[in-house]
Write a protein that holds these residues in place. Structure first.
Motif, PDB file in Angstrom:
ATOM      1  N   ASP A   1       0.659  -1.200  -0.007  1.00 21.70           N
ATOM      2  CA  ASP A   1      -0.080  -0.021   0.123  1.00 21.70           C
ATOM      3  C   ASP A   1       0.610   1.207  -0.080  1.00 21.70           C
ATOM      4  OD1 ASP A   1      -2.380  -1.695   0.162  1.00 21.70           O
ATOM      5  OD2 ASP A   1      -2.211  -1.546   2.463  1.00 21.70           O
ATOM      6  N   PHE A   2       2.147   0.929  -0.237  1.00 23.45           N
ATOM      7  CA  PHE A   2       3.101   2.242  -0.191  1.00 23.45           C
ATOM      8  C   PHE A   2       2.729   3.122  -1.268  1.00 23.45           C
ATOM      9  CE2 PHE A   2       7.125   0.516   1.971  1.00 23.45           C
ATOM     10  CZ  PHE A   2       6.304   0.644   3.391  1.00 23.45           C
ATOM     11  N   LYS A   3       2.780   4.429  -1.076  1.00 24.51           N
ATOM     12  CA  LYS A   3       2.689   5.616  -2.126  1.00 24.51           C
ATOM     13  C   LYS A   3       3.942   6.370  -1.980  1.00 24.51           C
ATOM     14  CE  LYS A   3      -1.763   4.830  -3.130  1.00 24.51           C
ATOM     15  NZ  LYS A   3      -1.894   3.548  -3.795  1.00 24.51           N
ATOM     16  N   ASN A   4       4.346   7.121  -3.064  1.00 27.44           N
ATOM     17  CA  ASN A   4       5.250   8.148  -2.968  1.00 27.44           C
ATOM     18  C   ASN A   4       4.800   9.424  -2.067  1.00 27.44           C
ATOM     19  OD1 ASN A   4       6.760   6.620  -4.717  1.00 27.44           O
ATOM     20  ND2 ASN A   4       6.259   7.759  -6.451  1.00 27.44           N
ATOM     21  N   GLY A   5       5.664   9.749  -1.139  1.00 23.98           N
ATOM     22  CA  GLY A   5       5.489  10.871  -0.232  1.00 23.98           C
ATOM     23  C   GLY A   5       5.007  10.200   1.305  1.00 23.98           C
ATOM     24  N   LEU A   6       4.398   8.936   1.423  1.00 30.74           N
ATOM     25  CA  LEU A   6       4.008   8.412   2.414  1.00 30.74           C
ATOM     26  C   LEU A   6       5.319   8.474   3.364  1.00 30.74           C
ATOM     27  CD1 LEU A   6       1.763   6.706   3.854  1.00 30.74           C
ATOM     28  CD2 LEU A   6       3.013   4.664   3.173  1.00 30.74           C
ATOM     29  N   THR A   7       4.943   8.854   4.760  1.00 27.71           N
ATOM     30  CA  THR A   7       5.792   8.663   5.935  1.00 27.71           C
ATOM     31  C   THR A   7       5.420   7.635   6.915  1.00 27.71           C
ATOM     32  OG1 THR A   7       4.499  10.397   7.165  1.00 27.71           O
ATOM     33  CG2 THR A   7       6.196  11.331   6.014  1.00 27.71           C
ATOM     34  N   ILE A   8       6.372   6.918   7.231  1.00 19.51           N
ATOM     35  CA  ILE A   8       6.263   5.690   8.309  1.00 19.51           C
ATOM     36  C   ILE A   8       7.202   5.812   9.255  1.00 19.51           C
ATOM     37  CG2 ILE A   8       5.416   4.092   6.147  1.00 19.51           C
ATOM     38  CD1 ILE A   8       8.389   2.794   6.175  1.00 19.51           C
ATOM     39  N   GLU A   9       7.099   5.108  10.337  1.00 23.00           N
ATOM     40  CA  GLU A   9       7.693   4.944  11.211  1.00 23.00           C
ATOM     41  C   GLU A   9       8.563   3.474  11.380  1.00 23.00           C
ATOM     42  OE1 GLU A   9       5.983   5.505  15.292  1.00 23.00           O
ATOM     43  OE2 GLU A   9       5.685   7.454  14.616  1.00 23.00           O
ATOM     44  N   ARG A  10       9.781   3.600  11.536  1.00 21.13           N
ATOM     45  CA  ARG A  10      10.715   2.311  11.404  1.00 21.13           C
ATOM     46  C   ARG A  10      11.972   2.669  12.007  1.00 21.13           C
ATOM     47  NH1 ARG A  10      14.591   0.972   6.592  1.00 21.13           N
ATOM     48  NH2 ARG A  10      15.052  -1.064   7.059  1.00 21.13           N
ATOM     49  N   ASP A  11      12.484   1.664  12.841  1.00 21.97           N
ATOM     50  CA  ASP A  11      13.747   1.766  13.440  1.00 21.97           C
ATOM     51  C   ASP A  11      13.756   2.813  14.359  1.00 21.97           C
ATOM     52  OD1 ASP A  11      14.221  -0.530  12.230  1.00 21.97           O
ATOM     53  OD2 ASP A  11      15.325   0.367  10.489  1.00 21.97           O
ATOM     54  N   GLY A  12      12.766   3.282  15.068  1.00 16.59           N
ATOM     55  CA  GLY A  12      12.765   4.530  15.943  1.00 16.59           C
ATOM     56  C   GLY A  12      12.990   5.724  15.253  1.00 16.59           C
ATOM     57  N   GLY A  13      12.464   5.835  14.036  1.00 15.38           N
ATOM     58  CA  GLY A  13      12.899   7.209  13.107  1.00 15.38           C
ATOM     59  C   GLY A  13      11.632   7.390  12.290  1.00 15.38           C
TER      60      GLY A  13
ATOM     61  N   GLU B   1       4.962  -7.544   5.779  1.00 14.39           N
ATOM     62  CA  GLU B   1       5.264  -6.949   7.159  1.00 14.39           C
ATOM     63  C   GLU B   1       4.503  -5.659   7.174  1.00 14.39           C
ATOM     64  OE1 GLU B   1       9.708  -5.775   6.872  1.00 14.39           O
ATOM     65  OE2 GLU B   1       9.802  -7.093   5.122  1.00 14.39           O
ATOM     66  N   THR B   2       4.391  -5.049   8.287  1.00 13.60           N
ATOM     67  CA  THR B   2       3.549  -4.043   8.537  1.00 13.60           C
ATOM     68  C   THR B   2       4.416  -2.884   9.128  1.00 13.60           C
ATOM     69  OG1 THR B   2       2.895  -4.848  10.686  1.00 13.60           O
ATOM     70  CG2 THR B   2       1.383  -5.430   8.894  1.00 13.60           C
ATOM     71  N   PHE B   3       3.940  -1.664   8.807  1.00 13.35           N
ATOM     72  CA  PHE B   3       4.591  -0.441   9.438  1.00 13.35           C
ATOM     73  C   PHE B   3       3.591   0.321  10.031  1.00 13.35           C
ATOM     74  CE2 PHE B   3       7.453  -1.971   6.132  1.00 13.35           C
ATOM     75  CZ  PHE B   3       8.556  -2.221   6.810  1.00 13.35           C
ATOM     76  N   GLN B   4       3.926   1.259  10.854  1.00 12.67           N
ATOM     77  CA  GLN B   4       3.155   2.671  11.471  1.00 12.67           C
ATOM     78  C   GLN B   4       3.138   3.560  10.480  1.00 12.67           C
ATOM     79  OE1 GLN B   4       0.936   2.544  13.837  1.00 12.67           O
ATOM     80  NE2 GLN B   4       1.338   0.708  15.000  1.00 12.67           N
ATOM     81  N   THR B   5       2.115   4.219  10.219  1.00 14.79           N
ATOM     82  CA  THR B   5       2.267   5.430   9.701  1.00 14.79           C
ATOM     83  C   THR B   5       2.744   6.590  10.530  1.00 14.79           C
ATOM     84  OG1 THR B   5      -0.174   6.020   9.706  1.00 14.79           O
ATOM     85  CG2 THR B   5       0.664   5.062   7.434  1.00 14.79           C
ATOM     86  N   ALA B   6       3.645   7.464  10.069  1.00 14.16           N
ATOM     87  CA  ALA B   6       3.969   8.461  11.018  1.00 14.16           C
ATOM     88  C   ALA B   6       3.030   9.612  11.093  1.00 14.16           C
ATOM     89  CB  ALA B   6       5.510   9.001  10.699  1.00 14.16           C
TER      90      ALA B   6
END
Length: 161
Positions: free
Chosen positions: A35-47, A87-92
Protein backbone atom coordinates in the motif's frame (compact mmCIF):
# COMPACT_ATOMS: atom_id res chain seq x y z
CA UNK A 1 -50.70 16.90 18.81
CA UNK A 2 -49.17 13.94 16.91
CA UNK A 3 -46.09 16.04 16.05
CA UNK A 4 -45.63 16.91 19.70
CA UNK A 5 -45.72 13.22 20.72
CA UNK A 6 -43.16 12.27 18.04
CA UNK A 7 -40.89 15.13 19.16
CA UNK A 8 -41.18 14.04 22.78
CA UNK A 9 -40.38 10.41 21.85
CA UNK A 10 -37.28 11.46 19.87
CA UNK A 11 -36.06 13.72 22.67
CA UNK A 12 -36.40 11.01 25.31
CA UNK A 13 -34.58 8.52 23.04
CA UNK A 14 -31.68 10.98 22.62
CA UNK A 15 -31.46 11.59 26.36
CA UNK A 16 -31.19 7.86 27.08
CA UNK A 17 -28.13 7.35 24.81
CA UNK A 18 -24.75 7.66 26.52
CA UNK A 19 -22.54 10.57 25.52
CA UNK A 20 -19.76 9.80 23.03
CA UNK A 21 -16.28 11.23 23.10
CA UNK A 22 -14.71 12.11 19.79
CA UNK A 23 -10.96 12.31 19.55
CA UNK A 24 -9.74 15.22 17.46
CA UNK A 25 -6.34 13.65 16.87
CA UNK A 26 -6.20 11.39 13.82
CA UNK A 27 -5.57 7.72 14.42
CA UNK A 28 -2.27 6.30 13.31
CA UNK A 29 -2.73 3.49 10.88
CA UNK A 30 -0.88 0.41 9.89
CA UNK A 31 0.30 0.14 6.31
CA UNK A 32 1.74 -2.78 4.37
CA UNK A 33 4.43 -2.34 1.71
CA UNK A 34 1.88 -3.18 -1.00
CA UNK A 35 0.00 0.00 0.00
CA UNK A 36 3.03 2.33 -0.20
CA UNK A 37 2.65 5.60 -2.09
CA UNK A 38 5.32 8.17 -2.95
CA UNK A 39 5.52 10.71 -0.13
CA UNK A 40 4.07 8.38 2.53
CA UNK A 41 5.75 8.76 5.94
CA UNK A 42 6.27 5.68 8.10
CA UNK A 43 7.91 4.93 11.45
CA UNK A 44 10.75 2.44 11.28
CA UNK A 45 13.76 1.72 13.52
CA UNK A 46 12.84 4.55 15.90
CA UNK A 47 12.77 7.21 13.18
CA UNK A 48 10.46 8.72 10.62
CA UNK A 49 11.00 7.75 6.98
CA UNK A 50 9.52 9.13 3.76
CA UNK A 51 8.92 6.82 0.79
CA UNK A 52 10.70 8.43 -2.18
CA UNK A 53 9.85 5.68 -4.66
CA UNK A 54 8.85 2.04 -4.67
CA UNK A 55 8.51 -0.87 -7.08
CA UNK A 56 6.59 -4.10 -6.58
CA UNK A 57 8.23 -7.24 -7.91
CA UNK A 58 6.96 -10.80 -8.24
CA UNK A 59 8.95 -13.77 -9.47
CA UNK A 60 7.68 -17.26 -10.17
CA UNK A 61 9.43 -18.91 -7.23
CA UNK A 62 9.37 -16.16 -4.63
CA UNK A 63 6.68 -14.22 -2.84
CA UNK A 64 5.93 -10.67 -3.93
CA UNK A 65 8.38 -8.05 -2.68
CA UNK A 66 8.48 -4.25 -2.65
CA UNK A 67 11.75 -2.46 -3.35
CA UNK A 68 11.77 1.01 -1.84
CA UNK A 69 13.96 4.05 -1.57
CA UNK A 70 13.44 5.67 1.84
CA UNK A 71 14.69 8.97 3.28
CA UNK A 72 15.16 9.42 7.02
CA UNK A 73 13.61 12.82 7.69
CA UNK A 74 15.56 13.37 10.90
CA UNK A 75 19.09 12.56 9.70
CA UNK A 76 18.59 13.06 5.95
CA UNK A 77 20.09 9.69 4.95
CA UNK A 78 18.56 7.65 2.13
CA UNK A 79 18.49 3.88 1.96
CA UNK A 80 17.20 1.31 -0.48
CA UNK A 81 15.43 -1.62 1.12
CA UNK A 82 13.27 -4.58 0.14
CA UNK A 83 10.21 -5.66 2.12
CA UNK A 84 7.91 -8.66 2.03
CA UNK A 85 4.23 -7.96 1.47
CA UNK A 86 3.39 -9.43 4.88
CA UNK A 87 5.40 -6.84 6.86
CA UNK A 88 3.57 -3.94 8.50
CA UNK A 89 4.62 -0.40 9.45
CA UNK A 90 3.04 2.39 11.47
CA UNK A 91 2.25 5.53 9.52
CA UNK A 92 4.06 8.48 11.07
CA UNK A 93 2.05 11.35 12.50
CA UNK A 94 3.62 14.43 10.91
CA UNK A 95 2.12 17.91 11.17
CA UNK A 96 2.60 20.66 8.63
CA UNK A 97 2.45 24.33 9.67
CA UNK A 98 2.85 27.49 7.62
CA UNK A 99 5.61 29.85 8.73
CA UNK A 100 6.91 33.17 7.39
CA UNK A 101 10.66 33.80 7.04
CA UNK A 102 11.71 36.66 9.34
CA UNK A 103 15.50 37.01 9.41
CA UNK A 104 18.91 35.31 9.26
CA UNK A 105 20.56 34.80 12.64
CA UNK A 106 24.04 33.78 11.47
CA UNK A 107 24.05 29.98 11.62
CA UNK A 108 20.24 29.63 11.69
CA UNK A 109 17.12 31.11 10.11
CA UNK A 110 14.22 32.47 12.15
CA UNK A 111 10.63 31.94 11.03
CA UNK A 112 7.35 33.13 12.52
CA UNK A 113 4.59 30.56 12.91
CA UNK A 114 1.60 31.81 10.91
CA UNK A 115 -0.92 30.40 13.40
CA UNK A 116 0.31 31.20 16.91
CA UNK A 117 3.03 33.76 15.96
CA UNK A 118 5.85 31.97 17.83
CA UNK A 119 9.43 32.28 16.61
CA UNK A 120 10.92 29.08 15.18
CA UNK A 121 14.71 28.85 14.83
CA UNK A 122 16.01 26.32 12.30
CA UNK A 123 19.72 25.57 11.64
CA UNK A 124 20.92 26.54 8.14
CA UNK A 125 22.23 23.04 7.33
CA UNK A 126 18.79 21.47 7.77
CA UNK A 127 17.21 23.56 4.97
CA UNK A 128 17.66 22.51 1.36
CA UNK A 129 18.04 25.27 -1.26
CA UNK A 130 18.60 27.88 1.44
CA UNK A 131 19.73 30.40 -1.18
CA UNK A 132 16.13 30.53 -2.51
CA UNK A 133 14.63 31.71 0.80
CA UNK A 134 13.73 35.42 0.75
CA UNK A 135 12.19 37.90 3.21
CA UNK A 136 8.48 37.36 3.87
CA UNK A 137 8.39 33.96 2.11
CA UNK A 138 5.80 31.52 3.44
CA UNK A 139 7.19 28.01 3.86
CA UNK A 140 5.77 24.80 5.28
CA UNK A 141 7.46 23.37 8.35
CA UNK A 142 6.98 19.62 8.83
CA UNK A 143 7.14 18.38 12.44
CA UNK A 144 7.26 14.86 13.84
CA UNK A 145 6.32 15.29 17.47
CA UNK A 146 8.45 18.24 18.62
CA UNK A 147 11.20 17.62 16.05
CA UNK A 148 11.31 19.70 12.86
CA UNK A 149 12.08 17.23 10.10
CA UNK A 150 11.62 19.25 6.91
CA UNK A 151 11.18 22.77 5.56
CA UNK A 152 9.31 22.84 2.26
CA UNK A 153 9.71 25.88 0.05
CA UNK A 154 6.86 27.04 -2.20
CA UNK A 155 6.62 25.29 -5.57
CA UNK A 156 6.74 28.60 -7.45
CA UNK A 157 8.16 31.99 -6.54
CA UNK A 158 9.08 35.13 -8.50
CA UNK A 159 12.66 36.43 -8.28
CA UNK A 160 14.40 39.46 -9.82
CA UNK A 161 17.67 38.85 -11.62
Amino acid sequence: MAKLLVLAACTSALLQQPARRISLTPLRGVVKPGDFKNGLTIERDGGVWKVLNFQQTKTARQAAMVRTKLKNLVSGTTVEDTFRMSETFQTAQVDTNDAVYSYDDGDSLVFMDAVDFDEITIPRESIENIDLVKDGMTVQIVKWGDTIVDVQLPTSETYEV
